[in-house]
Design a protein around this motif. Structure first.
Motif, PDB file in Angstrom:
ATOM      1  N   UNK A   1       0.752  -1.367   0.085  1.00 22.28           N
ATOM      2  CA  UNK A   1       0.108  -0.035  -0.110  1.00 22.28           C
ATOM      3  C   UNK A   1       0.716   1.327   0.090  1.00 22.28           C
ATOM      4  N   UNK A   2       1.825   1.249   1.137  1.00 26.04           N
ATOM      5  CA  UNK A   2       2.631   2.533   0.802  1.00 26.04           C
ATOM      6  C   UNK A   2       3.759   2.423  -0.135  1.00 26.04           C
ATOM      7  N   UNK A   3       3.980   1.455  -0.826  1.00 28.43           N
ATOM      8  CA  UNK A   3       4.690   1.708  -2.212  1.00 28.43           C
ATOM      9  C   UNK A   3       4.139   2.482  -3.365  1.00 28.43           C
ATOM     10  N   UNK A   4       2.644   2.011  -3.418  1.00 33.68           N
ATOM     11  CA  UNK A   4       1.772   2.442  -4.523  1.00 33.68           C
ATOM     12  C   UNK A   4       1.713   3.888  -4.050  1.00 33.68           C
ATOM     13  N   UNK A   5       1.345   4.290  -2.850  1.00 33.59           N
ATOM     14  CA  UNK A   5       1.179   5.679  -2.609  1.00 33.59           C
ATOM     15  C   UNK A   5       2.294   6.520  -2.721  1.00 33.59           C
ATOM     16  N   UNK A   6       3.541   5.966  -2.360  1.00 35.34           N
ATOM     17  CA  UNK A   6       4.811   6.867  -2.322  1.00 35.34           C
ATOM     18  C   UNK A   6       5.331   6.866  -3.761  1.00 35.34           C
ATOM     19  N   UNK A   7       5.320   5.853  -4.628  1.00 39.68           N
ATOM     20  CA  UNK A   7       5.953   5.595  -5.837  1.00 39.68           C
ATOM     21  C   UNK A   7       5.107   6.111  -7.082  1.00 39.68           C
ATOM     22  N   UNK A   8       4.058   5.397  -7.351  1.00 38.25           N
ATOM     23  CA  UNK A   8       3.297   5.785  -8.744  1.00 38.25           C
ATOM     24  C   UNK A   8       2.412   6.967  -8.258  1.00 38.25           C
ATOM     25  N   UNK A   9       1.765   6.986  -6.975  1.00 40.15           N
ATOM     26  CA  UNK A   9       0.845   8.140  -6.657  1.00 40.15           C
ATOM     27  C   UNK A   9       1.727   9.494  -6.477  1.00 40.15           C
ATOM     28  N   UNK A  10       2.341   9.776  -5.363  1.00 40.39           N
ATOM     29  CA  UNK A  10       3.144  10.902  -4.987  1.00 40.39           C
ATOM     30  C   UNK A  10       4.222  11.205  -5.950  1.00 40.39           C
ATOM     31  N   UNK A  11       5.130  10.352  -6.460  1.00 37.49           N
ATOM     32  CA  UNK A  11       6.371  10.803  -7.202  1.00 37.49           C
ATOM     33  C   UNK A  11       5.990  10.964  -8.563  1.00 37.49           C
ATOM     34  N   UNK A  12       5.161   9.960  -9.075  1.00 39.03           N
ATOM     35  CA  UNK A  12       4.754  10.136 -10.762  1.00 39.03           C
ATOM     36  C   UNK A  12       3.888  11.085 -10.963  1.00 39.03           C
ATOM     37  N   UNK A  13       2.363  10.585 -10.354  1.00 38.34           N
ATOM     38  CA  UNK A  13       1.229  11.275 -10.801  1.00 38.34           C
ATOM     39  C   UNK A  13       1.239  12.727 -10.448  1.00 38.34           C
ATOM     40  N   UNK A  14       1.698  13.095  -9.066  1.00 35.35           N
ATOM     41  CA  UNK A  14       1.615  14.434  -8.689  1.00 35.35           C
ATOM     42  C   UNK A  14       2.994  15.321  -8.533  1.00 35.35           C
ATOM     43  N   UNK A  15       4.213  14.489  -9.094  1.00 34.02           N
ATOM     44  CA  UNK A  15       5.369  15.574  -9.237  1.00 34.02           C
ATOM     45  C   UNK A  15       5.895  15.164 -10.619  1.00 34.02           C
ATOM     46  N   UNK A  16       6.463  13.973 -10.957  1.00 33.67           N
ATOM     47  CA  UNK A  16       7.331  13.910 -12.354  1.00 33.67           C
ATOM     48  C   UNK A  16       6.364  14.207 -13.569  1.00 33.67           C
ATOM     49  N   UNK A  17       4.924  13.832 -13.399  1.00 37.03           N
ATOM     50  CA  UNK A  17       4.299  14.245 -14.516  1.00 37.03           C
ATOM     51  C   UNK A  17       4.328  15.788 -15.004  1.00 37.03           C
ATOM     52  N   UNK A  18       4.505  16.579 -14.053  1.00 36.69           N
ATOM     53  CA  UNK A  18       4.604  18.260 -14.373  1.00 36.69           C
ATOM     54  C   UNK A  18       5.934  18.669 -14.734  1.00 36.69           C
ATOM     55  N   UNK A  19       6.952  17.578 -14.845  1.00 39.07           N
ATOM     56  CA  UNK A  19       8.198  17.745 -15.536  1.00 39.07           C
ATOM     57  C   UNK A  19       7.932  17.534 -17.178  1.00 39.07           C
TER      58      UNK A  19
END
Length: 790
Positions: A93-111
């Motif tokens: 659960x925390x891997x999905x929240x930390x990596x796909x959700x926070x890192x990619x969906x809400x940070x990396x996609x804006x780059x």
């Protein structure tokens, strides 16, 4: 330094300042990046919701089907203590929240790079703010393209300036960034080979649950048949595939979410305590090294995450955020929670948890949907492979292949037949060779974690150089994701000999191909740059060989954007004839996804204004489609006529000043001088001091009326020149291509001779040639052979 532009004039025409409005990449998501109407721009909510629905079928198949095999891969030796389920579920659960959700969906996609994502999009974004490209074809005119996105801010830029100087002055840094980029690209392509194999195999193996007499070899053959069909339908394009797959994946999410909720209520609601991170610590305390090794199975819960970024050119940021938050995350979370509750009561079924946990009456409907979803799972990485190969090809990092744009509405949706065939063939071979998902899973994890680490490194550069984020925000990002991803990578590397070597082999081959191609491409460019033909040399060449003019228009193609290629004097020495109108054409791909058609061409006179020789740089984004030969010629001639008309608005004094400055400083560093409100540019010298900062070059604008009204003589001269060009165009167009043979110099090292004389030569002979890449009719092609010793 502020950007110096003209204000809007009293007549109501738009000034340069309106044309040059730009946004930082932090805000450059697909809704805001440009005034262009390419895919991802000015999306309204209806279109965004439609794209959110479509992207469910394209980019979430992989991560959405992970519940099929995560617990089986994590507990490959069985469950020794049922309390371990709390720790594993908490990690999932925390891997999905930390990596796909926070890192990619809400940070990396804006780059993203003006709406496009992926490793190469990050590289092109960085190369716009710092000259990290190994090919010295940067021009100050490029900064005038409306989507170039070099915004200036009032915040202190000392750290960004330091980062820019460090990258530009270090060849090691440039090479390192390039190698990281092509390694990440290679890993994503490797993922495109492994994803179909593991997804389809894991789903089809469910048949053995109801038909135990079915042998593994038969399951493999069924999987191979499905894979062949899957790769065969890719020609129809992402648009059609996405709309046909999205309902199935959405049904899949509803199915696994509903079953997960049912199992949670039926077996053990207490598994919800896994949201307490303490159980992760307890899990590692109890199991030690075995817990660390099990991370190689747990990380499969976020495989396919990189597809969200790589496939962004097909959709947009907000569509991905909506679909992830309200469709994917709730469904897969409930699926993992429900399976954990089931295993609390039935730990002996861990190797086939998914199918065992399905309520009896729902087995066959769920199996059918699971097989369909597993087939679709590979679509995410196949689409991502097409996107990044197209990007790498246009930036000179991959041999020429045929790129087909499959959607008239969305330019980011492409299909590459050769790549599709190779991916399908490798996928079938791997499925037949391994026959089980165990070893494929070990290889899978290496791809995922490697790409994530590379993305993290490039994101740190983006934050320092472009976003200029506070160091106190960058440090936590670096530490948290750096540590987590390296821990996951170390776990999967432990299984290197058990299938983990597979993506390393595939990626190594791809890195060699891309590295060799780009290395020779750079060397070839430097050779032409060192043997450039100046205006004075052109005059002497024409006088010496008594060059005659023949009817028609000639397009001489060259990659050189700073002057005349050495191909031309070689042609004159052999055939002292040139066309009545000769245009030196350079197809240049800028490090941005799209270039407006109105900003496509840059022109300049060659030798003299009366020579009817011109140099033209045709600029494209790496996601733009290059027109066919006939359409390209028509657009170029139209731009040339506009250039001729605008050129007469500039006084003779200004032209002489420009030419004298160019002669004294060379043709390499030029800034655009804009005539009136046209988008046709005339180059002007730009001193080194004006390009050292992060700001854009200053722009000088000459009004169309600054020198008074046009005289009747000028009007007549313009009309005659335009009529002459149009008349010669009707007599025919000949496309002159340099058939250069690249050889290593006699004093080159043994390795260089192998790379240039054999490896590059092999690639060049077995990939598409220039006339095919530009769609030029063979009867209109004239090839000029020449040997370059680099």
């Amino acid at each position: 330094m502020a950007l110096e532009t003209d204000k809007q004039d009293p007549t109501g025409k738009k000034g340069v300042s309106e044309i040059l409005q730009r946004h930082d990449s932090l805000y450059g998501d697909a809704e805001k990046v440009s005034s262009a109407h390419h895919h991802g721009s000015q999306d309204n909510w209806i279109r965004t919701l439609r794209l959110a629905f479509q992207c469910i079928g394209v980019i979430y198949g992989d991560i959405g089907t992970s519940p099929l095999y995560v617990y089986a891969s994590t507990f490959s030796s069985g469950i020794s203590n049922v309390d371990d389920l709390y720790g594993v579920l908490s990690l999932i659960l925390y891997s999905i929240i930390l990596l796909p959700m926070i890192k990619y969906v809400f940070i990396v996609l804006y780059a993203n790079d003006n709406g496009d994502g992926g490793t190469f999009a990050l590289y092109s974004l960085i190369s716009r703010y710092a000259k990290v490209s190994l090919i010295p074809n940067q021009q100050a005119e490029d900064a005038m393209v409306s989507s170039y996105c070099l915004d200036t801010v009032s915040a202190p830029m000392r750290r960004a300036q330091w980062m820019k100087r460090s990258l530009e002055n270090s060849k090691v840094a440039k090479v390192a960034i390039f190698l990281l980029t092509i390694l990440g690209t290679s890993m994503v392509i490797s993922d495109g080979v492994l994803t179909p194999a593991i997804s389809v195999l894991s789903a089809v193996s469910g048949l053995q649950e109801k038909a135990p007499q079915l042998k593994q070899g038969q399951v493999v053959l069924i999987s191979v048949f499905i894979l062949v069909v899957l790769f065969s339908v890719q020609r129809f394009g992402t648009d059609r595939v996405g709309y046909s797959f999205a309902p199935i994946i959405l049904l899949w999410f509803l199915c696994i979410g509903g079953i997960g909720f049912y199992n949670l209520i039926k077996y053990d609601v207490g598994v919800l305590r896994a949201f307490y991170p303490k159980y992760i610590v307890d899990y590692f305390k109890r199991n030690g090294k075995d817990a660390w090794i099990s991370l190689g199975g747990i990380l499969l819960c976020f495989t396919g995450t990189e597809a969200m970024f790589a496939d962004l050119g097909h959709f947009n940021v907000r569509a991905v955020q909506i679909s992830f938050s309200f469709a994917l995350f709730p469904a897969v979370s409930l699926a993992y929670i429900g399976q954990a509750a089931f295993l609390r009561k039935h730990p002996e079924h861990v190797l086939d948890t998914f199918y065992r946990s399905i309520p009896g009456p729902l087995f066959w409907p769920t199996f059918i949907i699971a097989v369909a979803a597993a087939i679709i799972a590979s679509q995410a990485m196949i689409s991502g492979a097409f996107s990044i190969i197209q990007q790498s090809q246009t930036l000179g990092c991959f041999p020429r292949v045929k790129v087909l744009h499959t959607s008239k509405l969305y330019e980011g949706q492409v299909y590459i037949p050769e790549v599709n065939f190779v991916l399908g063939l490798l996928c079938v071979i791997i499925t037949l060779a391994f026959q089980t998902t165990t070893d494929i899973g070990h290889a899978y994890g290496i791809c995922v974690t490697s790409v994530m680490i590379i993305t993290t490194i490039l994101m740190i550069i983006v934050m320092l150089l472009i976003w200029r984020v506070s160091i106190w925000l960058i440090m936590p990002f670096c530490l948290v994701y750096g540590i987590v991803e390296f821990v996951y990578l170390s776990s999967v590397l432990y299984k290197f000999t058990e299938g983990g070597y597979l993506p390393i082999v595939i990626a190594t081959i791809l890195v060699i191909i891309m590295g060799v191609w780009h290395y020779v491409h750079v060397k070839k460019y430097w050779y032409e740059l060192e043997h450039i033909v100046t205006n004075e040399a052109m005059r002497q060449l024409i006088q010496t060989h008594d060059v005659k003019r023949i009817s028609g228009v000639g397009f001489l193609y060259t990659e050189l954007v700073q002057g005349i290629s050495p191909i031309f004097p070689h042609l004159i020495e052999k055939i002292p004839f040139v066309h009545s109108v000769l245009i030196f054409v350079s197809i240049k791909h800028l490090p941005i996804p799209h270039v407006e058609v109105s900003e496509r061409f840059l022109f300049r006179n060659v030798e003299s204004k009366t020579s009817k020789m011109f140099r033209c740089v045709a600029r494209y984004g790496y996601s733009d489609k290059v027109e066919g030969a006939k359409e390209f010629a028509a657009s170029l001639i139209e731009g040339l006529q506009s250039y001729i008309e605008e050129g007469h608005f500039i006084t003779d004094m200004q032209i002489q000043e420009t030419e004298s400055q160019t002669a004294s400083t060379g043709d390499g560093n030029a800034r655009p001088r804009k005539a009136g409100s046209s988008t046709v540019y005339i180059e002007e010298v730009l001193t080194t001091s004006e390009t050292t900062g992060l700001t854009q070059p200053r722009i000088s604008s000459y009004s169309a009326h600054s020198s008074g009204r046009i005289s009747e003589e000028q009007t007549r001269t313009i009309a005659e020149e335009k009529e002459f060009i149009q008349r010669e165009l009707q007599k025919g167009v000949v496309y002159i291509l340099g058939e250069t043979e690249i050889k290593a110099g006699p004093n080159s090292s043994f390795v260089k001779k192998v790379v240039v004389n054999y490896m590059y030569s092999f690639l060049r002979k077995n990939f598409r040639q220039g006339e095919k890449a530009f769609a030029i009719p063979r009867q209109q092609v004239l090839k000029v052979g020449m040997v370059y010793e680099i």
